[in-house]
Enzyme design. Structure first.
Site, mmCIF file in Angstrom:
data_model
loop_
_atom_site.group_PDB
_atom_site.id
_atom_site.type_symbol
_atom_site.label_atom_id
_atom_site.label_comp_id
_atom_site.label_asym_id
_atom_site.label_seq_id
_atom_site.Cartn_x
_atom_site.Cartn_y
_atom_site.Cartn_z
ATOM 1 N N GLU A 154 48.991 50.673 43.567
ATOM 2 C CA GLU A 154 47.607 50.750 44.052
ATOM 3 C C GLU A 154 47.221 52.217 44.156
ATOM 4 O OE1 GLU A 154 44.149 50.294 44.794
ATOM 5 O OE2 GLU A 154 45.046 48.295 45.051
ATOM 6 N N ASP B 40 39.214 43.914 39.157
ATOM 7 C CA ASP B 40 37.782 44.169 39.023
ATOM 8 C C ASP B 40 37.244 43.402 37.819
ATOM 9 O OD1 ASP B 40 35.199 45.284 38.753
ATOM 10 O OD2 ASP B 40 35.881 47.148 39.662
ATOM 11 N N LYS C 266 29.251 42.817 34.076
ATOM 12 C CA LYS C 266 28.239 43.020 33.040
ATOM 13 C C LYS C 266 28.894 43.092 31.664
ATOM 14 C CE LYS C 266 24.742 45.046 35.975
ATOM 15 N NZ LYS C 266 23.594 45.964 36.043
ATOM 16 N N ASP D 71 38.121 35.176 40.296
ATOM 17 C CA ASP D 71 37.054 34.286 40.743
ATOM 18 C C ASP D 71 35.807 34.422 39.865
ATOM 19 O OD1 ASP D 71 36.320 36.785 41.518
ATOM 20 O OD2 ASP D 71 36.286 36.391 43.664
ATOM 21 N N THR E 85 42.855 34.151 50.000
ATOM 22 C CA THR E 85 42.330 35.333 50.677
ATOM 23 C C THR E 85 41.050 35.005 51.435
ATOM 24 O OG1 THR E 85 40.896 36.072 48.872
ATOM 25 C CG2 THR E 85 43.225 36.700 48.749
ATOM 26 N N LYS E 86 40.656 35.909 52.341
ATOM 27 C CA LYS E 86 39.424 35.679 53.102
ATOM 28 C C LYS E 86 38.212 35.673 52.185
ATOM 29 C CE LYS E 86 38.662 40.535 54.415
ATOM 30 N NZ LYS E 86 38.421 41.457 55.543
ATOM 31 N N GLU F 125 38.267 34.728 49.072
ATOM 32 C CA GLU F 125 38.368 33.478 48.324
ATOM 33 C C GLU F 125 37.838 32.316 49.157
ATOM 34 O OE1 GLU F 125 41.869 30.961 45.967
ATOM 35 O OE2 GLU F 125 42.292 32.921 46.848
#
Length: 260
Positions: A115, A165, A169, A201, A236-237, A239
């Site tokens: 990360e 990410d 677009k 997602d 995850t929150k 999600e």
């Protein structure tokens, strides 16, 4: 890096990589090989973020033990982790909650998180301290260079790439992480039979992932299309919020051919 799926406008606020010809200064004498390296897709885009007091304290106290400095050489990972165990790489762990939860439930495996964003590094170290986790190591660097220079071929037992990410677009799709060349590099670092687990997602990105991973001859899909969410990947929150709003989440789990 894990993105907030409800922050659809965020990519427009990011600096655009200077890969187009019009961004090159006149008379640039950069050697072609160096210029190509400079222009290639990176695994991240720099975002500013504030490191909290708790995160900074965790970095100061735990960083020397658990953060591995980037170096253009392959370390002895058994020595780094203090044991020989199955090793899983996670690319872009965001704030680290998923990484910590998976590592806590799989104590007999080692996890290497990559990360670039400092608040995320501090957040994961803080969680590690709170939960007394010792089977995680962190590299704060570009994942492409980490794979190329620090990870040996045929050495990983698994790779996690959760909610990268989406670059939603169409003109930005070329910046997405899951591209054929990157996947080929990734697969070269997997052991035969090792797995690659991606989740997103964004349906359009899921379709691209399925196409790119399905076209890689060294990979085999473990499902007929998208996979059910494996139990080890927590929700995850972001999600949960997306699911409440009717958004979908797609998991893809592939294995490298050649085992047994």
């Amino acid at each position: 890096m894990i993105h907030d799926p409800n922050d659809a406008g965020l990519p427009d606020q990011l600096p655009t990589p200077s890969s187009e010809a019009e961004n090159s200064p006149a008379g640039d004498t950069t050697p072609p090989e160096e210029a190509l390296h400079r222009r290639r897709i990176r695994s991240f885009v720099t975002r500013a973020g504030r490191v909290s007091t708790g995160q900074r304290r965790a970095m100061d106290e735990l960083g020397p033990r658990f953060v591995v400095p980037f170096a253009p050489q392959q370390p002895d990972w058994n020595s780094v982790f203090g044991r020989e165990a199955p090793r899983v790489l996670e690319i872009g762990f965001g704030m680290g909650a998923t990484t910590a939860e998976i590592a806590s439930h799989r104590p007999d495996e080692d996890f290497l998180g990559v990360e670039v964003h400092e608040p995320g590094v501090g957040a994961l170290l803080k969680l590690m301290g709170e939960q007394n986790l010792s089977n995680i190591r962190i590299i704060q660097h570009d994942a492409v260079e980490v794979l190329e220079q620090m990870i040996a071929p045929d050495s990983l037992d698994g790779v996690h790439i959760f909610f990268p990410d989406p670059w939603h677009k169409a003109r930005h799709h070329k910046r997405r992480l899951i591209q054929p060349k990157f996947v080929a590099l990734l697969v070269s670092r997997l052991k035969p039979g090792a797995y690659l687990h991606c989740a997103t997602d964004w349906q359009n990105y899921a379709e691209q992932m399925l196409e790119v991973l399905g076209a890689e001859p060294s990979l085999k899909n473990t499902a007929d299309g998208y996979a059910p969410r494996p139990e080890y990947r927590p929700v995850t929150k972001f999600e949960r919020r997306g699911l409440r709003l009717g958004h979908g989440v797609w998991d893809l789990v592939f294995r490298k051919r050649g085992a047994g």
